[in-house]
Design a protein around this motif. Sequence first.
Motif, PDB file in Angstrom:
ATOM      1  N   UNK A 121       0.778  -1.165  -0.075  1.00 53.03           N
ATOM      2  CA  UNK A 121       0.061   0.005  -0.053  1.00 53.03           C
ATOM      3  C   UNK A 121       0.732   1.152   0.076  1.00 53.03           C
ATOM      4  N   UNK A 122       1.815   1.237   0.925  1.00 57.36           N
ATOM      5  CA  UNK A 122       2.955   2.516   1.023  1.00 57.36           C
ATOM      6  C   UNK A 122       3.815   2.268  -0.090  1.00 57.36           C
ATOM      7  N   UNK A 123       4.187   1.239  -0.577  1.00 57.03           N
ATOM      8  CA  UNK A 123       5.191   0.802  -1.373  1.00 57.03           C
ATOM      9  C   UNK A 123       6.619   0.958  -0.828  1.00 57.03           C
ATOM     10  N   UNK A 124       6.703   0.533   0.482  1.00 54.85           N
ATOM     11  CA  UNK A 124       8.010   0.656   1.102  1.00 54.85           C
ATOM     12  C   UNK A 124       8.100  -0.809   1.886  1.00 54.85           C
ATOM     13  N   UNK A 125       9.580  -0.811   2.156  1.00 53.26           N
ATOM     14  CA  UNK A 125       9.765  -1.893   3.076  1.00 53.26           C
ATOM     15  C   UNK A 125       9.569  -1.677   4.567  1.00 53.26           C
ATOM     16  N   UNK A 126       9.414  -2.592   5.334  1.00 54.10           N
ATOM     17  CA  UNK A 126       8.913  -2.384   6.675  1.00 54.10           C
ATOM     18  C   UNK A 126       9.837  -3.457   7.565  1.00 54.10           C
ATOM     19  N   UNK A 127      10.323  -2.827   8.666  1.00 48.82           N
ATOM     20  CA  UNK A 127      11.322  -3.850   9.722  1.00 48.82           C
ATOM     21  C   UNK A 127      10.613  -3.946  10.853  1.00 48.82           C
ATOM     22  N   UNK A 128      10.994  -5.186  11.458  1.00 51.88           N
ATOM     23  CA  UNK A 128      10.454  -5.502  12.938  1.00 51.88           C
ATOM     24  C   UNK A 128      11.650  -5.883  13.701  1.00 51.88           C
ATOM     25  N   UNK A 129      12.204  -5.486  14.898  1.00 53.56           N
ATOM     26  CA  UNK A 129      13.150  -6.114  15.842  1.00 53.56           C
ATOM     27  C   UNK A 129      12.369  -6.516  16.902  1.00 53.56           C
ATOM     28  N   UNK A 130      12.433  -7.684  17.604  1.00 48.02           N
ATOM     29  CA  UNK A 130      12.018  -8.070  19.053  1.00 48.02           C
ATOM     30  C   UNK A 130      13.229  -7.582  19.739  1.00 48.02           C
ATOM     31  N   UNK A 131      12.960  -7.141  21.070  1.00 47.73           N
ATOM     32  CA  UNK A 131      13.695  -6.808  22.257  1.00 47.73           C
ATOM     33  C   UNK A 131      13.133  -7.322  23.511  1.00 47.73           C
ATOM     34  N   UNK A 132      13.988  -7.570  24.325  1.00 45.06           N
ATOM     35  CA  UNK A 132      13.765  -7.951  25.877  1.00 45.06           C
ATOM     36  C   UNK A 132      14.561  -6.982  26.544  1.00 45.06           C
ATOM     37  N   UNK A 133      14.072  -7.347  27.798  1.00 48.11           N
ATOM     38  CA  UNK A 133      14.726  -6.471  29.151  1.00 48.11           C
ATOM     39  C   UNK A 133      14.191  -7.157  30.130  1.00 48.11           C
ATOM     40  N   UNK A 134      15.206  -7.440  31.136  1.00 48.52           N
ATOM     41  CA  UNK A 134      14.837  -7.947  32.661  1.00 48.52           C
ATOM     42  C   UNK A 134      15.019  -6.829  33.515  1.00 48.52           C
ATOM     43  N   UNK A 135      14.031  -6.429  34.047  1.00 50.33           N
ATOM     44  CA  UNK A 135      13.873  -5.406  35.021  1.00 50.33           C
ATOM     45  C   UNK A 135      13.586  -5.702  36.464  1.00 50.33           C
ATOM     46  N   UNK A 136      13.951  -5.113  37.588  1.00 54.97           N
ATOM     47  CA  UNK A 136      13.874  -5.275  38.814  1.00 54.97           C
ATOM     48  C   UNK A 136      12.260  -4.909  39.198  1.00 54.97           C
ATOM     49  N   UNK A 137      11.935  -4.139  38.660  1.00 55.67           N
ATOM     50  CA  UNK A 137      10.465  -3.237  38.986  1.00 55.67           C
ATOM     51  C   UNK A 137       9.452  -4.534  38.361  1.00 55.67           C
ATOM     52  N   UNK A 138       8.127  -4.656  39.291  1.00 61.31           N
ATOM     53  CA  UNK A 138       7.182  -5.527  38.299  1.00 61.31           C
ATOM     54  C   UNK A 138       6.692  -4.761  37.076  1.00 61.31           C
ATOM     55  N   UNK A 139       6.032  -5.814  36.354  1.00 67.32           N
ATOM     56  CA  UNK A 139       5.305  -5.150  34.998  1.00 67.32           C
ATOM     57  C   UNK A 139       4.095  -4.455  35.386  1.00 67.32           C
ATOM     58  N   UNK A 140       4.177  -3.361  34.468  1.00 71.18           N
ATOM     59  CA  UNK A 140       3.038  -2.536  34.777  1.00 71.18           C
ATOM     60  C   UNK A 140       2.342  -2.108  33.383  1.00 71.18           C
ATOM     61  N   UNK A 141       1.170  -2.800  33.252  1.00 75.13           N
ATOM     62  CA  UNK A 141       0.389  -2.614  32.097  1.00 75.13           C
ATOM     63  C   UNK A 141       0.073  -1.304  31.640  1.00 75.13           C
TER      64      UNK A 141
END
Length: 68
Positions: free
Chosen positions: A41-61
């Motif tokens: 539709x846009x005529x471009x390439x799209x990129x995706x990269x997954x990243x993770x992080x370990x944190x001392x704080x609890x997950x906050x949605x």
Amino acid sequence: MAKLYRLLTAEDDSAFCHKVSDALAKGWELYGSPAYAHDPVAGVMRCAQAVTKVTDAPYDPDKRLGQQ
């Protein structure tokens, strides 16, 4: 302690590389290989990269993942 996951996505340009570099500078780690797909539709390439992080704080949605 929580392990957070994000999938960074954007058009394949230097802004995407800066987005990934910024996440790495903030303690996120690459998870898997990048992915590329053509957006017909846009005529471009799209990129995706997954990243993770370990944190001392609890997950906050209620917080953006980039702020955790």
